[in-house]
Design a protein around this motif. Structure first.
Motif, PDB file in Angstrom:
ATOM      1  N   ARG A   1      44.921  37.849  46.736  1.00  0.00           N
ATOM      2  CA  ARG A   1      43.929  38.836  47.114  1.00  0.00           C
ATOM      3  C   ARG A   1      42.837  38.909  46.050  1.00  0.00           C
ATOM      4  O   ARG A   1      43.105  38.772  44.848  1.00  0.00           O
ATOM      5  N   LYS A   2      41.609  39.136  46.496  1.00  0.00           N
ATOM      6  CA  LYS A   2      40.481  39.222  45.572  1.00  0.00           C
ATOM      7  C   LYS A   2      40.476  40.600  44.912  1.00  0.00           C
ATOM      8  O   LYS A   2      40.391  41.623  45.588  1.00  0.00           O
ATOM      9  N   VAL A   3      40.542  40.603  43.564  1.00  0.00           N
ATOM     10  CA  VAL A   3      40.709  41.852  42.814  1.00  0.00           C
ATOM     11  C   VAL A   3      39.731  41.887  41.648  1.00  0.00           C
ATOM     12  O   VAL A   3      39.538  40.891  40.948  1.00  0.00           O
TER      13      VAL A   3
ATOM     14  N   TYR B   1      45.271  33.308  37.632  1.00  0.00           N
ATOM     15  CA  TYR B   1      45.076  33.695  39.032  1.00  0.00           C
ATOM     16  C   TYR B   1      43.578  33.769  39.326  1.00  0.00           C
ATOM     17  O   TYR B   1      42.890  34.697  38.869  1.00  0.00           O
ATOM     18  N   PRO B   2      43.051  32.812  40.072  1.00  0.00           N
ATOM     19  CA  PRO B   2      41.590  32.707  40.234  1.00  0.00           C
ATOM     20  C   PRO B   2      40.960  33.864  41.007  1.00  0.00           C
ATOM     21  O   PRO B   2      39.743  34.044  40.936  1.00  0.00           O
ATOM     22  N   THR B   3      41.753  34.643  41.731  1.00  0.00           N
ATOM     23  CA  THR B   3      41.171  35.728  42.524  1.00  0.00           C
ATOM     24  C   THR B   3      41.114  37.050  41.749  1.00  0.00           C
ATOM     25  O   THR B   3      40.638  38.048  42.283  1.00  0.00           O
ATOM     26  N   VAL B   4      41.600  37.040  40.505  1.00  0.00           N
ATOM     27  CA  VAL B   4      41.600  38.263  39.695  1.00  0.00           C
ATOM     28  C   VAL B   4      40.472  38.197  38.673  1.00  0.00           C
ATOM     29  O   VAL B   4      40.370  37.233  37.903  1.00  0.00           O
ATOM     30  N   ARG B   5      39.643  39.214  38.651  1.00  0.00           N
ATOM     31  CA  ARG B   5      38.513  39.286  37.732  1.00  0.00           C
ATOM     32  C   ARG B   5      38.680  40.531  36.852  1.00  0.00           C
ATOM     33  O   ARG B   5      38.830  41.645  37.352  1.00  0.00           O
TER      34      ARG B   5
END
Length: 297
Positions: free
Chosen positions: A25-27, A68-72
């Motif tokens: 999930r994008k976070v 984790y590429p979707t975590v910023r």
């Protein structure tokens, strides 16, 4: 659009981000870098990380989240929140506008230090709040407890597992006669008067100075100052709260969802019972999983 914006990147927030990142999930995690336990030299009772500095544990967690590429992870303060479930908007202090389907509030609380010289300076070293966090290292020594109200009697009973030598500082409180009799029965001395200053030496012993009578030295001083949420975003959102002996906490259900659909909360901000890194991680993970599952189609 983000799936989830997490406001607060300490133990609860990063635990939520980990679960969401693993679900792809994008976070976005917004954090100011000021965790509540930054004053503590070590964190205790956390399985696999016992006796490690809390800032080191958090730094390692951030390094692990990098896979984790979707975590910023963003160093910024959330200034305001608008919108509703599936379309929340968060405005940061840097002027960035972020949108998300769900929110997790984990911005924690700040302890309100009394205006007593030495109190804030010694917080986290010779003055501590939690025997589970720091009791083992000073077990069997002379403890002091700053009385804060009826709930302090629960602390007296709890402390017996760590020490038989305890001094209670009334600090201006009128302790009821029946409780005073119980303390006397337990062999616990009560020192009256208000605390005016707290000193310590290189061994982190606390010397408590009072407005009347001689100073009293203890090996460790336990105190429970009031706290407040470190931001006021929940107020503008109209989230329900619960009263605690030290302040307020956000009201959540078993899934960590607040009174507003799509907004979850975890960590000390939403735990009225006990401040704990272990519980913060558990509740953060629950919030992250619950937010993810609420978006399933």
């Amino acid at each position: 659009m983000n799936d989830v914006i997490i406001i607060g990147g300490s133990f609860a927030g990063l635990a939520a981000a980990l679960q969401l990142g693993r679900a792809r999930r994008k976070v976005t995690v917004l954090d100011t870098g000021l965790p509540r336990n930054r004053f503590a030299g070590h964190s205790h009772g956390l399985l696999g990380h016992d006796h490690k500095p809390p800032l080191e544990i958090l730094a390692e967690a951030r390094r692990q989240l990098a896979r984790y590429p979707t975590v910023r992870l963003v160093t910024a303060r959330a200034e305001s929140i608008s919108g509703a479930i599936d379309d929340f908007c968060v405005l940061t202090g840097d002027g960035e506008s972020l949108r998300a389907r769900r929110l997790i509030l984990s911005y924690g609380v700040v302890d309100q230090m009394p205006d007593v010289p030495g109190y804030a300076e010694n917080w986290g070293t010779s003055i501590v709040p939690c025997p589970y966090c720091d009791g083992f290292e000073v077990a069997g020594q002379h403890w002091g407890l700053v009385w804060s109200g009826p709930q302090s009697m629960n602390q007296v009973r709890l402390f017996h597992d760590w020490t038989d030598t305890l001094t209670v500082f009334a600090n201006g409180h009128d302790i009821p006669p029946d409780i005073q009799a119980d303390l006397a029965r337990r062999g616990i001395s009560v020192v009256n008067g208000r605390i005016t200053e707290i000193d310590h030496d290189e061994n982190h012993n606390a010397t408590v100075r009072l407005n009347a009578g001689p100073p009293v030295a203890v090996d460790i001083l336990f105190a429970h100052p009031r706290n407040k949420p470190s931001a006021r975003l929940h107020e503008s959102l109209g989230l329900a709260t619960v009263d605690t002996p030290q302040g307020v906490a956000l009201k959540v259900d078993e899934r960590r969802e607040t009174s507003v659909p799509g907004i979850y909360a975890a960590g000390d901000l939403a735990n009225p019972l006990m401040a704990s890194v272990t519980l913060a991680i558990s509740h953060g993970a629950t919030a992250g999983i619950s937010a993810q599952q609420s978006m399933l189609v």
